[in-house]
Design an enzyme around this catalytic site. Structure first.
Site, short mmCIF file in Angstrom:
data_model
loop_
_atom_site.label_atom_id
_atom_site.label_comp_id
_atom_site.label_asym_id
_atom_site.label_seq_id
_atom_site.Cartn_x
_atom_site.Cartn_y
_atom_site.Cartn_z
CG HIS A 18 -1.97 -1.11 1.13
ND1 HIS A 18 -2.56 -1.68 2.22
CD2 HIS A 18 -2.49 -1.76 0.05
CE1 HIS A 18 -3.41 -2.61 1.83
NE2 HIS A 18 -3.38 -2.69 0.52
CG HIS A 41 -7.16 -10.73 -7.04
ND1 HIS A 41 -6.71 -10.41 -8.31
CD2 HIS A 41 -7.38 -12.07 -7.05
CE1 HIS A 41 -6.66 -11.53 -9.02
NE2 HIS A 41 -7.06 -12.54 -8.28
CB SER A 95 -5.78 -2.18 -2.64
OG SER A 95 -6.62 -3.29 -2.85
CG ASP A 160 -2.97 -7.91 -3.36
OD1 ASP A 160 -2.09 -8.77 -3.14
OD2 ASP A 160 -3.51 -7.23 -2.45
C1 LIG Z 1 -4.67 -10.50 -0.99
S1 LIG Z 1 -6.37 -10.25 -0.94
C2 LIG Z 1 -6.57 -8.68 -1.62
C3 LIG Z 1 -6.23 -7.54 -0.74
C4 LIG Z 1 -6.47 -6.18 -1.31
N1 LIG Z 1 -5.95 -6.06 -2.67
C5 LIG Z 1 -5.84 -5.13 -0.44
O1 LIG Z 1 -4.70 -4.73 -0.72
O2 LIG Z 1 -6.47 -4.69 0.49
C6 LIG Z 1 -6.97 -11.25 -2.25
C7 LIG Z 1 -8.48 -11.15 -2.45
O3 LIG Z 1 -8.80 -11.75 -3.70
C8 LIG Z 1 -10.02 -12.46 -3.58
N2 LIG Z 1 -10.02 -13.42 -4.69
C9 LIG Z 1 -9.51 -14.66 -4.75
N3 LIG Z 1 -9.57 -15.14 -6.01
C10 LIG Z 1 -10.10 -14.14 -6.76
C11 LIG Z 1 -10.37 -14.00 -8.16
N4 LIG Z 1 -10.10 -14.98 -9.04
N5 LIG Z 1 -10.91 -12.83 -8.59
C12 LIG Z 1 -11.18 -11.83 -7.73
N6 LIG Z 1 -10.94 -11.91 -6.40
C13 LIG Z 1 -10.40 -13.04 -5.94
C14 LIG Z 1 -9.99 -13.01 -2.19
O4 LIG Z 1 -11.30 -13.30 -1.73
C15 LIG Z 1 -9.31 -11.87 -1.41
O5 LIG Z 1 -10.27 -10.99 -0.90
#
Ligand SMILES: C[S@@+](CC[C@H](N)C(=O)[O-])C[C@H]1O[C@@H](n2cnc3c(N)ncnc32)[C@H](O)[C@@H]1O
Length: 276
Positions: A18, A41, A95, A160
């Site tokens: 971040h 994500h 994010s 992410d």
């Molecule tokens: C590492 S976290 C993201 C954190 C966020 N980017 C942040 O920085 O606050 C990954 C997220 O991706 C979601 N996720 C998993 N597979 C996914 C996909 N194929 N497409 C979209 N979201 C997905 C999960 O549920 C989770 O909430």
């Protein structure tokens, strides 16, 4: 899908990701023309550090929990800490929360989140923000749906993933390639974990072999990655980084390192892995 970011919000990896994300956003904000951020994500958008999930792991205590007060430091660090402080006590932005906090009227944020509960929370969090669209869908297929952006020429794609799957590095490399192809003017920032070095080397080789140009790799290690059962550090691969981003990334990560890894075993590396 077992991963829930609420257990990890505000940990050292979030701080690294971040902090760098905000530096990129500040560059985009320098010009009056609007931009798009596609966050593939997204998670929930913002987090309560006093929640059952956050208390269960306590990961945030070794991340943002080490910054009770804003220390004297470089502008990149102070800017990031101020934007967290602005949320109030025991809150940490995901994010989407961080991105949405700096958007202007002319900018747009598209969030994708596959987990139904997190997508519902995310949608609720941004219900009053016109520039933010939330989609409960796969973030990887969203690249083809939303790129290139309509009516906007500049932008950032943040990828992410949770790294729950063994082939996630390959999927991530393919997603970077797709993003570059569909939106060559855009910046791409892709987060990855460092448990040991071999998968990271392979990831970089895959990107080089794909013929991608202008790739900068930023990494922060808490310790030497010799025990692959631990999250020893993390990286952010940035394609088409803004001007001087490499220097700012080094400044920010060098300022975070002694607080996140006070025993002196950590390290920071900023490396151009493919030239422009
Ligand atoms: C590492 S976290 C993201 C954190 C966020 N980017 C942040 O920085 O606050 C990954 C997220 O991706 C979601 N996720 C998993 N597979 C996914 C996909 N194929 N497409 C979209 N979201 C997905 C999960 O549920 C989770 O909430």
């Amino acid at each position: 899908m077992n991963y829930r970011h609420a257990y990890h919000a505000g940990n050292f990896a979030d701080m690294m990701k971040h902090g760098l994300l905000l530096v990129i956003l500040r560059h985009l904000l320098r010009k009056p023309a609007g931009f798009l951020v596609l966050d593939t994500h997204s998670g929930c958008g913002t987090y309560d550090l006093d929640s059952v999930e956050a208390r269960k792991t306590g990961e945030w205590r070794d991340g943002i929990g080490r910054f009770d007060t804003i220390p004297e430091g470089p502008v990149e660090l102070v800017d990031y800490l101020h934007s967290i402080q602005a949320l109030g006590p025991m809150r940490y932005p995901g994010s989407p929360g961080l991105i949405a906090s700096v958007l202007r009227e002319q900018d747009r944020l598209i969030c994708c989140e596959l987990h139904p509960e997190d997508a519902t929370i995310l949608r609720h969090n941004f219900r009053r923000k016109d520039q933010v669209a939330v989609h409960e869908r796969d973030g990887y297929t969203a690249l083809k749906a939303f790129l290139p952006p309509r009516n906007l020429k500049r932008g950032l794609i943040l990828i992410d993933p949770p790294f729950e799957k063994t082939d996630e590095f390959d999927t991530l490399a393919e997603a970077i390639r797709t993003s570059r192809k569909l939106f060559p003017m855009g910046i791409v920032a892709a987060w990855y974990p460092i448990k040991h070095r071999a998968p990271v080397r392979q990831f970089h080789d895959t990107l080089r072999d794909a013929g991608l140009r202008d790739l900068l790799d930023c990494s922060l290690l808490l310790r030497s990655p010799t025990d692959p059962s631990r999250l020893n550090g993390c990286g952010l691969l940035v394609a088409s980084p803004p001007y001087h981003f490499d220097e700012q990334a080094k400044t920010l990560l060098d300022a975070l390192l002694p607080i996140l890894a006070p025993d002196g075993e950590g390290s920071v590396e900023i490396r151009q892995i493919v030239e422009e």
